[in-house]
Structure formats: C-alpha cells, structure tokens
Design an enzyme around this catalytic site. Sequence first.
Site, mmCIF file in Angstrom:
data_model
loop_
_atom_site.group_PDB
_atom_site.id
_atom_site.type_symbol
_atom_site.label_atom_id
_atom_site.label_comp_id
_atom_site.label_asym_id
_atom_site.label_seq_id
_atom_site.Cartn_x
_atom_site.Cartn_y
_atom_site.Cartn_z
ATOM 1 N N ASP A 31 -6.193 -1.023 9.032
ATOM 2 C CA ASP A 31 -7.244 -0.028 9.206
ATOM 3 C C ASP A 31 -7.206 0.928 7.993
ATOM 4 O OD1 ASP A 31 -8.808 2.075 9.980
ATOM 5 O OD2 ASP A 31 -7.821 2.401 11.923
ATOM 6 N N GLU A 83 12.403 7.257 -13.589
ATOM 7 C CA GLU A 83 13.190 6.227 -12.908
ATOM 8 C C GLU A 83 12.580 4.858 -13.197
ATOM 9 O OE1 GLU A 83 13.003 6.411 -8.527
ATOM 10 O OE2 GLU A 83 11.890 8.264 -8.788
ATOM 11 N N CYS A 120 13.429 10.760 -7.906
ATOM 12 C CA CYS A 120 12.267 11.629 -8.155
ATOM 13 C C CYS A 120 12.641 13.070 -8.473
ATOM 14 C CB CYS A 120 11.324 11.589 -6.956
ATOM 15 S SG CYS A 120 10.783 9.938 -6.546
ATOM 16 N N THR A 163 2.028 3.077 -1.675
ATOM 17 C CA THR A 163 2.296 4.423 -2.214
ATOM 18 C C THR A 163 2.617 4.377 -3.709
ATOM 19 O OG1 THR A 163 4.682 4.351 -1.770
ATOM 20 C CG2 THR A 163 3.269 5.121 0.029
ATOM 21 N N SER A 211 14.264 6.535 4.271
ATOM 22 C CA SER A 211 14.062 7.478 3.169
ATOM 23 C C SER A 211 13.312 8.719 3.662
ATOM 24 C CB SER A 211 13.337 6.817 1.997
ATOM 25 O OG SER A 211 11.974 6.596 2.294
ATOM 26 N N HIS A 244 7.945 17.693 -3.210
ATOM 27 C CA HIS A 244 7.868 16.329 -3.738
ATOM 28 C C HIS A 244 6.953 15.535 -2.792
ATOM 29 C CE1 HIS A 244 8.629 12.339 -5.003
ATOM 30 N NE2 HIS A 244 9.358 12.021 -3.948
ATOM 31 N N LYS A 253 5.238 16.089 7.353
ATOM 32 C CA LYS A 253 6.469 16.177 8.155
ATOM 33 C C LYS A 253 7.366 17.300 7.637
ATOM 34 C CE LYS A 253 6.569 11.133 8.641
ATOM 35 N NZ LYS A 253 6.011 10.779 9.918
ATOM 36 N N ASN A 328 2.082 8.079 -5.755
ATOM 37 C CA ASN A 328 3.399 8.629 -6.096
ATOM 38 C C ASN A 328 3.669 8.517 -7.590
ATOM 39 O OD1 ASN A 328 6.013 9.543 -6.007
ATOM 40 N ND2 ASN A 328 6.799 7.932 -4.676
ATOM 41 N N SER A 364 15.676 10.297 -4.004
ATOM 42 C CA SER A 364 16.460 9.420 -3.133
ATOM 43 C C SER A 364 17.834 9.220 -3.737
ATOM 44 C CB SER A 364 15.770 8.061 -3.009
ATOM 45 O OG SER A 364 14.617 8.184 -2.236
HETATM 46 N N1 COA Z 1 -4.951 5.850 11.613
HETATM 47 C C1 COA Z 1 -4.227 6.975 11.385
HETATM 48 N N2 COA Z 1 -2.878 6.947 11.108
HETATM 49 C C2 COA Z 1 -2.275 5.746 11.039
HETATM 50 C C3 COA Z 1 -2.971 4.539 11.281
HETATM 51 C C4 COA Z 1 -4.377 4.626 11.565
HETATM 52 N N3 COA Z 1 -5.116 3.526 11.781
HETATM 53 N N4 COA Z 1 -2.114 3.512 11.157
HETATM 54 C C5 COA Z 1 -0.889 4.056 10.866
HETATM 55 N N5 COA Z 1 -1.008 5.400 10.800
HETATM 56 C C6 COA Z 1 0.056 6.377 10.472
HETATM 57 C C7 COA Z 1 1.378 6.083 11.170
HETATM 58 O O1 COA Z 1 1.414 6.645 12.481
HETATM 59 C C8 COA Z 1 2.350 6.769 10.211
HETATM 60 O O2 COA Z 1 2.327 8.169 10.409
HETATM 61 P P1 COA Z 1 3.587 8.942 11.080
HETATM 62 O O3 COA Z 1 4.784 8.571 10.256
HETATM 63 O O4 COA Z 1 3.205 10.374 10.981
HETATM 64 O O5 COA Z 1 3.660 8.393 12.473
HETATM 65 C C9 COA Z 1 1.713 6.533 8.854
HETATM 66 O O6 COA Z 1 0.346 6.221 9.100
HETATM 67 C C10 COA Z 1 2.328 5.360 8.088
HETATM 68 O O7 COA Z 1 2.277 4.231 8.905
HETATM 69 P P2 COA Z 1 3.543 3.274 9.056
HETATM 70 O O8 COA Z 1 3.236 2.207 10.021
HETATM 71 O O9 COA Z 1 4.782 4.100 9.287
HETATM 72 O O10 COA Z 1 3.569 2.673 7.559
HETATM 73 P P3 COA Z 1 4.512 1.596 6.932
HETATM 74 O O11 COA Z 1 5.572 1.173 7.873
HETATM 75 O O12 COA Z 1 3.630 0.538 6.361
HETATM 76 O O13 COA Z 1 5.189 2.357 5.684
HETATM 77 C C11 COA Z 1 6.516 3.954 4.533
HETATM 78 C C12 COA Z 1 5.382 3.741 5.549
HETATM 79 C C13 COA Z 1 6.621 5.415 4.159
HETATM 80 C C14 COA Z 1 7.822 3.486 5.157
HETATM 81 C C15 COA Z 1 6.224 3.090 3.260
HETATM 82 O O14 COA Z 1 5.013 3.487 2.683
HETATM 83 C C16 COA Z 1 7.317 3.142 2.227
HETATM 84 O O15 COA Z 1 8.314 2.422 2.314
HETATM 85 N N6 COA Z 1 7.148 3.979 1.163
HETATM 86 C C17 COA Z 1 8.079 4.063 0.064
HETATM 87 C C18 COA Z 1 9.238 4.979 0.323
HETATM 88 C C19 COA Z 1 8.854 6.422 0.334
HETATM 89 O O16 COA Z 1 7.899 6.830 -0.279
HETATM 90 N N7 COA Z 1 9.652 7.234 1.017
HETATM 91 C C20 COA Z 1 9.429 8.657 1.140
HETATM 92 C C21 COA Z 1 10.621 9.480 0.854
HETATM 93 S S1 COA Z 1 10.998 9.543 -0.853
#
Ligand code: COA
Length: 445
Positions: A31, A83, A120, A163, A211, A244, A253, A328, A364
């Site tokens: 979606d 990085e 980062c 991202t 992370s 960040h 969050k 990012n 990280s």
């Molecule tokens: N409408 C609205 N929100 C939606 C949605 C929809 N149709 N589908 C999913 N979402 C929301 C989820 O609820 C989640 O939000 P929440 O965490 O507040 O609950 C968010 O979108 C992301 O969805 P999720 O299923 O958790 O995504 P993912 O498992 O594909 O990956 C990460 C999310 C962050 C784990 C992934 O992008 C990643 O590994 N990123 C790299 C690491 C990173 O940047 N880490 C951050 C710290 S440095």
Amino acid sequence: MTTVGIDAVEIWTGNLKLDLPGTFAPQMGEDPEKYTKGLGLNASSFPDSYEDIVTMGANAAYRLMDRKGLEPEDIGRIDVATESAFDNSKPVSTYVAGCLEQVYEGDFHHANKGERKFACIAGTQSLDDAYNWIKAGRHRGRAAIVIATDTALYARGDAGEATQGAGAVAMLISEDPSLVELSIEQGYGSADETDFLKPNQQFPSVDGKRSVQVYLARMREALEDFESIAGDSHPDQYAYIPFHTPFPGMVRKAGLLGYRHMIRDTEIEDELAAEIGRQPRAEAFDDEEAFREALREYMDSLKETETYQDWYAKTIDPTLTLSREVGNWYTGSVHVARASVLKHGLENDLDLTGSKLLVGSYGSGAEAEIHAETIQEGWREEIAALNVDEQLAARYDLTWDDYEEIHDAHNHDMDVDIEPRTTPDAEFVFDGWGRMGERKYRFVE
Ligand code: COA
C-alpha cells in the site's frame, strides 16, 4: 567567550529520484501509504552514474566556499563523515580537496584532512572535532569544512530498501558563526550493539526492528546524560528538535518518547492527568513487564492528546520536510533536519534569532548524542541562500527499469556501465579509474 558553531550550510542532493508511493510501492505489492504515512517518505534521492560520495561532497563544499567568498587558505581543516567510503586508507577528504583544487588557484596543503566513521553520527562527531579545534585555539583564524556525504543504498529486497537516499551536507565551522552556536554541554548514550553494520561489505547487514529500539534506548540515555549537566529539559524550552532522521516515522517515535520524558514532574503532566492519568512510575510496580505495559498504555494515550499533537506539529514536524523528499542520507540526515526547520522559519517569516534547538544525533553500533544550539542573527540570510528546492525539483524521476539499472551500476560487485539519466551542469563528476585503482574526477562547466 568566543562563540563557535556553524557559520553556513549547503546541501547537495543526488540528481535522481525514486518515487516511493508511485514507483516503488506497486512493485513491492505494498500500500503506498506504508511509505507516505507509515515511514513518512515520499521519495528517495539517488546518485546518477557519474555521482558518488566525493562528487556530492565536493559539489556541496564548492557551493559553500563560492557563496562565502572563501579561498583554500581560509580553510584549516576538511573532515568528511561517511559510512559509504570506498577506500580503507585514503580518506575521502583528500579526494574532495583534490576536486576543489581544480577550481581554485590556491591549495589545501596546510589543511588537516580526515575521515570520520561511526555510522550516521559521524557528521556530528566531525562537528565536534572542528568545534574543539577552534576552541583550543589551534585554528590560526581559519575555519573548518565538515562534509557529511553518503550513498545510503541497501541490498535489493532488504526492508531498508524503502529508506535509501543519497546526498551531502557541507558545513562551515567558525568563530562568531552566522547560523547556530553549539552548546558546550552535550550528552552521550553509547553501547556495543549490532543493529546495523557493514563488515567490509557495501550494503549493510541490518536488523531494522532492533535498530529502531536501539535508537530510542541510546537517545534516551543521551538525553539523561545531557540533562545531568544542562539541567532538566522542558518541552517549551526548545523551538525545534531536529533528530537523526533515517525516515520520519522513526522521529515520530523519538518525539513521543522525548516528550514523555520531558513532561515528567512538570505542570504539563499535571494538566494532562485528568485526561490520561499520571505517568506510571517504576517504584509502583513489582513486576517489570507490568510497568512496561502501563508505560505503553500511557504513551498510546499521550499520543492522542491535543497538547502533545500541538507540540509535535510545532516542534518536530517542520524538521521532517526535506527528509520526506530525499530519504536517509546517513551522516547528513540530522543536518538536513536542522536545515529543514530553519527553512521552515524563513518561509513562515519567524523571528528565530536567539531561539534554541535541541539536536539529537544517532549512529548504529551504537551511539546517540544530544546538544543544544542557539540560532544566530545571520540565520535568515544563510538559509535564504540555499537552492535545495530547485535541486529537488530538477531531479530525474526514475522508472522502475531505471531504478534497477542504477542500483546495479552502483553495486561494487557488478560491472555495469549505463548511460547517465541527467546531464551534469557546473559540477564535479566521476571520470574513471587511475593506475593505482584510485577514482578520478573532473569539473564539468
Ligand atoms: N498505512 C499506514 N501505515 C502503515 C501501512 C499503511 N498501509 N503499512 C505499514 N504502515 C506502518 C507500520 O505500522 C509501521 O509503523 P509503526 O512502526 O509506527 O507501527 C511503518 O509503517 C513501517 O512498516 P513496517 O511493516 O514496520 O515496515 P518494514 O518492516 O518493511 O520496515 C524498517 C521498517 C524500519 C524496519 C525498515 O525500513 C528498515 O530496516 N530500515 C533500515 C534501518 C533503519 O533505518 N533503522 C532506523 C534506526 S537507524
């Protein structure tokens, strides 16, 4: 006492763009709102085939020097935070200096050059190095250039692929800065973690969900450390809080956690008590899990209050505007958040001189750092000089096929030669390989 901080900033985006809801989501079978609402991203910047961390960093630094009327002899230090480095010995800053020496008559032979690595957070650590160098009086009246530059690419199919991003932020650090003064007070939260790493590999090994948790835990630790010397923070004390921003959903969050922490034992907690009760206190619980559950419930209720939502809309949301469009940028990301909020101030004609920012950086591996910044009188002129909106609008919009080719072209394990999608214009470009395996660059008029 001498004030030291960021005198000027310039941003350079990769010349390509991936539309996340329009192009990426359909291919992923997701979606589009997962990206726009969940992660909070509309697009990612990508490097064209002739771009890399050196070209983006040198282009940002050249804009900075040119706009500020600087010559190489005015610069005593060039630090690059990244990085995405491609050499374990020769630092990116030497390549950047080499590029700049093509367009200036003078040279940087008497400038100290380095490269900082800590995921980062390295951009902020380089700011620290420059700040300390000036405060120690070793700068001989010269300024430092700090460049945060990254191509934040993930392996195809990794959850982080949504991202990605590519771009550079160049900052001039000096005495009597025009943009922001940095506080002496700072707090750290650091621990040996394995949430995201690249053990001699181009694309990260990442435990994405973990992370997110490590980011929050270290940020909270850093805030407590900061408060131990700067005193308790109050939500109304800071005009904006740039964090960040690996993706805006992460900051959503962090903002909630920070707010809960800052309102504890304040009149805000008291005023909210009638609506959502008081914050659970650990001492009132025998069982850790019951305490955690009560905290989660409190946070869920807090998030829905008008008081919190107003604060978030005013203090945090304006830090995310640029990030939503670029993804990012790793080391540059917190510095993009600062630029974003100052740009918001300019566009809304706000009087920000003397206002405070609380800046939360994270890398990280892991470490968070918190410090305060005071906005200086020259901020308006400095931010008005940015051309980031024009750069973003000029990006080439990748089709899915383009995206697959570009990702392969930047994959160090693949030997793919592709036609660039854009034409370089008054910028440094990658120009092939030298005899020692070094990268070569030239300036295209
Ligand atoms: N409408 C609205 N929100 C939606 C949605 C929809 N149709 N589908 C999913 N979402 C929301 C989820 O609820 C989640 O939000 P929440 O965490 O507040 O609950 C968010 O979108 C992301 O969805 P999720 O299923 O958790 O995504 P993912 O498992 O594909 O990956 C990460 C999310 C962050 C784990 C992934 O992008 C990643 O590994 N990123 C790299 C690491 C990173 O940047 N880490 C951050 C710290 S440095």
